[in-house]
Design an enzyme around this catalytic site. Structure first.
Site, PDB file in Angstrom:
ATOM      1  N   TRP A 166       0.919  -1.257   0.074  1.00  0.00           N
ATOM      2  CA  TRP A 166      -0.052   0.159   0.131  1.00  0.00           C
ATOM      3  C   TRP A 166       0.802   1.289  -0.104  1.00  0.00           C
ATOM      4  O   TRP A 166       0.395   2.382   0.030  1.00  0.00           O
ATOM      5  CB  TRP A 166      -0.997  -0.179   1.077  1.00  0.00           C
ATOM      6  CG  TRP A 166      -0.409   0.152   2.507  1.00  0.00           C
ATOM      7  CD1 TRP A 166       1.046  -0.278   2.909  1.00  0.00           C
ATOM      8  CD2 TRP A 166      -0.593   0.749   3.631  1.00  0.00           C
ATOM      9  NE1 TRP A 166       1.375   0.378   4.312  1.00  0.00           N
ATOM     10  CE2 TRP A 166       0.317   1.122   4.451  1.00  0.00           C
ATOM     11  CE3 TRP A 166      -2.012   1.756   3.902  1.00  0.00           C
ATOM     12  CZ2 TRP A 166       0.064   1.633   5.770  1.00  0.00           C
ATOM     13  CZ3 TRP A 166      -2.015   2.460   5.157  1.00  0.00           C
ATOM     14  CH2 TRP A 166      -1.178   2.297   5.898  1.00  0.00           C
ATOM     15  N   ASP A 167       2.157   1.139  -0.193  1.00  0.00           N
ATOM     16  CA  ASP A 167       3.334   2.362  -0.061  1.00  0.00           C
ATOM     17  C   ASP A 167       2.767   3.565  -0.872  1.00  0.00           C
ATOM     18  O   ASP A 167       3.322   4.521  -0.596  1.00  0.00           O
ATOM     19  CB  ASP A 167       4.498   1.636  -0.118  1.00  0.00           C
ATOM     20  CG  ASP A 167       4.755   0.852   0.976  1.00  0.00           C
ATOM     21  OD1 ASP A 167       4.404  -0.117   0.983  1.00  0.00           O
ATOM     22  OD2 ASP A 167       5.858   1.120   1.862  1.00  0.00           O
ATOM     23  N   GLU A 175      -0.034  -4.059  12.370  1.00  0.00           N
ATOM     24  CA  GLU A 175       0.007  -5.464  12.229  1.00  0.00           C
ATOM     25  C   GLU A 175       0.287  -6.368  13.275  1.00  0.00           C
ATOM     26  O   GLU A 175       0.315  -7.576  13.464  1.00  0.00           O
ATOM     27  CB  GLU A 175       1.175  -5.778  11.217  1.00  0.00           C
ATOM     28  CG  GLU A 175       1.127  -5.147   9.711  1.00  0.00           C
ATOM     29  CD  GLU A 175       2.213  -5.334   8.836  1.00  0.00           C
ATOM     30  OE1 GLU A 175       1.934  -5.755   7.700  1.00  0.00           O
ATOM     31  OE2 GLU A 175       3.367  -5.430   9.209  1.00  0.00           O
ATOM     32  N   LYS A 213       2.307  -1.316  16.199  1.00  0.00           N
ATOM     33  CA  LYS A 213       3.531  -1.521  15.506  1.00  0.00           C
ATOM     34  C   LYS A 213       3.762  -0.028  14.892  1.00  0.00           C
ATOM     35  O   LYS A 213       4.777   0.539  14.625  1.00  0.00           O
ATOM     36  CB  LYS A 213       3.413  -2.569  14.465  1.00  0.00           C
ATOM     37  CG  LYS A 213       4.679  -2.612  13.627  1.00  0.00           C
ATOM     38  CD  LYS A 213       4.408  -3.915  12.352  1.00  0.00           C
ATOM     39  CE  LYS A 213       5.806  -3.541  11.278  1.00  0.00           C
ATOM     40  NZ  LYS A 213       5.693  -4.593  10.274  1.00  0.00           N
ATOM     41  N   GLN A 214       2.611   0.541  14.300  1.00  0.00           N
ATOM     42  CA  GLN A 214       2.720   1.654  13.642  1.00  0.00           C
ATOM     43  C   GLN A 214       1.368   2.515  13.514  1.00  0.00           C
ATOM     44  O   GLN A 214       0.431   1.900  14.419  1.00  0.00           O
ATOM     45  CB  GLN A 214       3.058   1.639  12.246  1.00  0.00           C
ATOM     46  CG  GLN A 214       1.912   0.751  11.222  1.00  0.00           C
ATOM     47  CD  GLN A 214       2.675   0.080  10.076  1.00  0.00           C
ATOM     48  OE1 GLN A 214       3.258  -0.744  10.109  1.00  0.00           O
ATOM     49  NE2 GLN A 214       2.336   0.875   9.049  1.00  0.00           N
TER      50      GLN A 214
END
Length: 823
Positions: A365-366, A504, A625-626
């Site tokens: 998805w970057d 994630e 995680k983010q």
């Protein structure tokens, strides 16, 4: 975090020169990724010409969109993996004294080594002073180009000068197909031999080599020409070759202080290329037509000069040379990974660029983090990259059907044909165990595609794209999400269950791991947005050559009405304190004190691996995680988020956003390079000092290799593009919506001003933004006037017009802490 800790302090103080002195075996493969040269069609890592893949060096060349599948049997598991392919190595060029060893870092003593990448020119220069086993000293200077003017061409100029000796010297140049995919240690147990059927040939000063991939049957051809310059002694050429390689050996007579220059020009073609009959014929034709190195260099420099005009972005402030250098490195790698040549390659946006084999070269998805930069610089490239998704719409429909759902679902990891490439297991190096990989439940990649379609349309007003491609993508994505939504008649709300958000760490609940979580706030709000935009697309297109589209897709008013209702009634969870909840039940999870883990492990970005090795799982805890729910404030302004939640029936107070940011920031481990980018963005309005330090961290991520040594497997393209985008859009408050370009600057105190150019609806706009003034000048164009809104004041700009606004509001004092963790 202070400046000495951020990772930028080691950089040279030249904003256009990325340079390294000496030799550091532990960091060599990372440097090779950062020194890579490419042009959007091909990329060659910055390895020395004498290097082989020996654990310290990793020479490799990749072509955009060139994949191959291999079958592996590891620990009783059979798996099929598609990977970007390491092509034959065109770099090898070395020398020796007769009877002695070929020059390498092992066989010779290297007294001096300097490597520099000129970012402005796309040139790499290497200088060596070496001593052979008999004490003879030789100076080598090399200049390397991967042409931005001729995408299939690369050129290497080598000058060899004896310092204190005379006599014979042998120079060897090869094309070497004896390569495998060995860049990622974790893949070492898997099959990695992608190339077979090597054939070679030679004629005069040209040699060539062909191979094909084992499964995708892509034929690859390379042709090399060797040319000798500035040599006054005797010279003889010899053809050499063997299984898997071909080349030339030149025997020279050298004199002290008298240089000899050797040019190596290489052409690469594949059977995927357009406008060719056959790859070898094309490669040999390119070589026969290719000019010598100086002419290749001049055309290459001109191409980069034009490219930098599009990517112009300058920082103003005291002592920001290293920050400007890091920014230039990021812009350089984005520009040479994704170019007009990529558009012809039917390739997507690889998360690790074309710089290594991390994630096997897959597309995630970057692009969500890359396209905002490209939209305002090279929108025609965004259009081409969106077509990578459109061409794989049939495969996305198959993936949705496999889940029993309508519409289309784009895979979390995509490669050649758009099928799901995410492996079912990954190896935890801390526990030496295989762990289930459930990240294919990150269906939100679908929402990223929809967002990218709409943002491209907003910036360009490209209604033809919307009618021919964009609307169909939006419709099929809307159908998928409408199909996932389950209606609860008691609450009259819709729920989306069994998915993963951007975080994630949470692939399920503690009592049902791996089965996904319910009502992720980011997913649900983005779904509401995507459904509403699909309806908008129908209204915008109206009868504009689109009746056949709606009939072909069988869209009717009843379906539009259902989408509209779901977009107004999706459930969004909130925490007991009134803040947005990452997902339903997040508050019921245990709190986790991260300090002991930082003390024991240092970097806890991959806390999931740490916990698994300890027999635990992050799904039990309120840690991420983010950025997850905070992605909403990254993609949308506070006003837009408020409007979206109000439309869903929630009385959202935007004053709670800073508290929401802090709540999740202190629970986030930043296990992705994208995390600091997002947090820098969402902190920009309220805690500018903290935002700036997080941006500096993100600028340093690859240059200082802060992600546990993963830069050697490829740069992090999304993070590189989005650091520039923070400066371009976030700190200037630049938004494109409602048929207007809007500016509302909030620069950090460290920045005195920003200067950059953007392309908006056919206009090149030159923007200067400081703490007290903003000016926008439209360069000459025949495009219709555009609306620019600065601090809520509207201006209509046409070609060669300019507007300035004074920013009279009082600049708030810096807030927040210098600790980027927010704690």
């Amino acid at each position: 975090m202070n400046g000495d800790q951020c990772g930028l302090c080691h950089l040279p103080r030249d904003e256009w020169l990325l340079a390294y002195e000496g030799f550091d075996p532990a960091r060599e493969t990372t440097r090779e990724a950062l020194l890579a040269l490419g042009n959007g069609y091909q990329m060659t890592r910055g390895a020395a010409t004498y290097a082989t893949a020996d654990g310290v060096h990793y020479p490799a060349t990749y072509v955009a969109g060139l994949y191959n599948r291999l079958v592996s049997d590891v620990d009783g598991r059979r798996r099929v993996d598609e990977s970007i392919v390491n092509l034959p190595n065109w770099l090898p060029l070395t020398f020796r004294h007769p009877g002695g060893p070929w020059f390498s870092r092992v066989s010779f003593h290297v007294a001096h080594r300097h490597v520099a990448l000129n970012l402005r020119h796309g040139l790499e220069r290497r200088e060596f002073l070496v001593r052979d086993p008999h004490g003879r000293r030789t100076r080598i200077v090399q200049e390397r180009i991967v042409s931005m003017d001729r995408p299939h061409l690369a050129s290497l100029r080598t000058t060899i000068t004896p310092v204190d000796w005379s006599g014979p010297l042998h120079v060897r140049s090869l094309l070497d197909a004896r390569v495998t995919n060995d860049n990622v240690a974790e893949y070492g147990a898997f099959a990695r031999h992608h190339l077979v059927d090597c054939a070679t040939g030679q004629q005069g000063d040209v040699c060539w080599l062909t191979v094909r991939t084992t499964q995708s049957w892509i034929r690859i051809a390379q042709a090399a020409r060797i040319t000798l310059h500035q040599h006054e002694g005797s010279a003889s050429h010899h053809h050499i070759g063997g299984p898997g390689y071909v080349g030339h050996e030149i025997h020279l007579t050298m004199a002290p202080g008298t240089p000899v220059t050797i040019d190596k020009t290489v052409a690469t073609y594949t059977s995927r290329d357009r406008a060719i009959s056959e790859p070898l014929d094309a490669a040999r034709g390119e070589i026969s037509d290719a000019p010598h190195h100086p002419a290749v260099r001049d055309a290459h420099l001109l191409a980069w000069e034009h490219l930098w005009r599009r990517f112009h972005l300058r920082l103003g402030g005291h002592d920001l040379v290293r920050e400007q250098l890091a920014l230039n490195v990021h812009l350089f790698h984005v520009a040479q990974t994704l170019s007009g040549y990529t558009a012809d390659a039917d390739a997507g946006v690889p998360a690790r660029g074309l710089h290594g084999e991390g994630y096997r070269g897959h597309v995630f998805w970057d692009e969500l983090f890359v396209f905002p930069l490209l939209n305002l610089r090279t929108p025609e490239l965004t259009r081409a990259l969106l077509l990578y998704r459109y061409r794989r719409l049939a495969e996305a429909r198959r993936l949705a059907r496999a889940l029993g759902l309508p519409g289309a679902l784009f895979p979390w990891q995509s490669g050649s044909d758009g099928r799901e490439e995410t492996p079912e297991f990954f190896h935890n190096p801390l526990s030496q165990r295989w762990v289930p990989d459930n990240s294919r439940r990150q269906y939100h990649v679908n929402l990223a595609v929809a967002y990218n379609v709409w943002q491209y349309y907003e910036v360009t007003d490209d209604i033809d794209f919307l009618a021919m491609y964009g609307a169909e993508l939006l419709v099929e994505i809307a159908r998928f999400w409408a199909g996932t939504a389950e209606h609860d008649p008691q609450s009259d709300r819709y729920h989306i269950r069994g998915v993963m958000g951007p975080d994630e760490f949470h692939d399920g609940y503690p009592d049902r791991p791996g089965s996904g979580i319910d009502d992720n706030a980011y997913v649900n709000v983005m779904t509401a947005w995507a459904l509403a935009r699909t309806i908008d697309a129908f209204r915008i297109l109206g009868g504009y050559h689109s009746d056949d589209l709606w009939r072909r897709l069988a869209v009717d008013e009843q379906e539009f009405a259902r989408w509209d209702r779901i977009s107004r009634r999706l459930h969004v969870p909130f925490l007991p304190n009134g803040l947005l909840s990452q997902f339903e039940g997040f508050a019921d999870l245990a709190e986790l004190d991260l300090r002991p883990y930082r003390e024991r492990y240092g970097d806890i970005g991959r806390l999931d691996l740490i916990l698994e090795a300890e027999g635990d799982h992050p799904s039990r805890y309120q840690t991420s995680k983010q950025a997850d729910v905070l992605m909403l404030f990254y993609l949308f302004s506070a006003e837009e988020v408020t409007a979206l939640l109000n439309r869903l029936g929630y009385d959202f107070d935007p004053a709670t956003i800073p508290a929401t940011v802090h709540h999740y920031l202190i629970r986030t481990t930043h296990g992705s390079t994208l995390s600091r980018v997002v947090h820098s963005w969402v902190l920009a309005r309220t805690r500018r000092s903290q935002s700036w330090y997080l941006l500096r961290d993100a600028l340093a991520a690859d240059l200082a290799d802060t992600q546990a040594g993963t830069t050697r497997q490829g740069i992090h393209l999304g993070a590189m593009a989005s650091t520039a985008d923070i400066l371009q859009r976030c700190y200037t408050g630049l938004e494109v919506r409602g048929d207007a370009l809007r500016l509302h600057p909030q620069l950090p105190h460290t920045l005195t001003h920003l200067d950059f150019d953007v392309r908006y609806r056919g206009h090149w706009l030159r923007i200067h933004c400081s703490h007290d003034l903003i000016s926008v000048r439209a360069l000459p164009t025949a495009a219709p006037p555009v609306l620019v809104i600065i601090e809520e004041r509207a201006h209509l700009l046409s070609g060669e017009s300019e507007v300035q606004e004074s920013l009279t509001r009082k600049l708030p004092s810096p807030t927040g802490t210098d600790d980027p963790s927010g704690s």
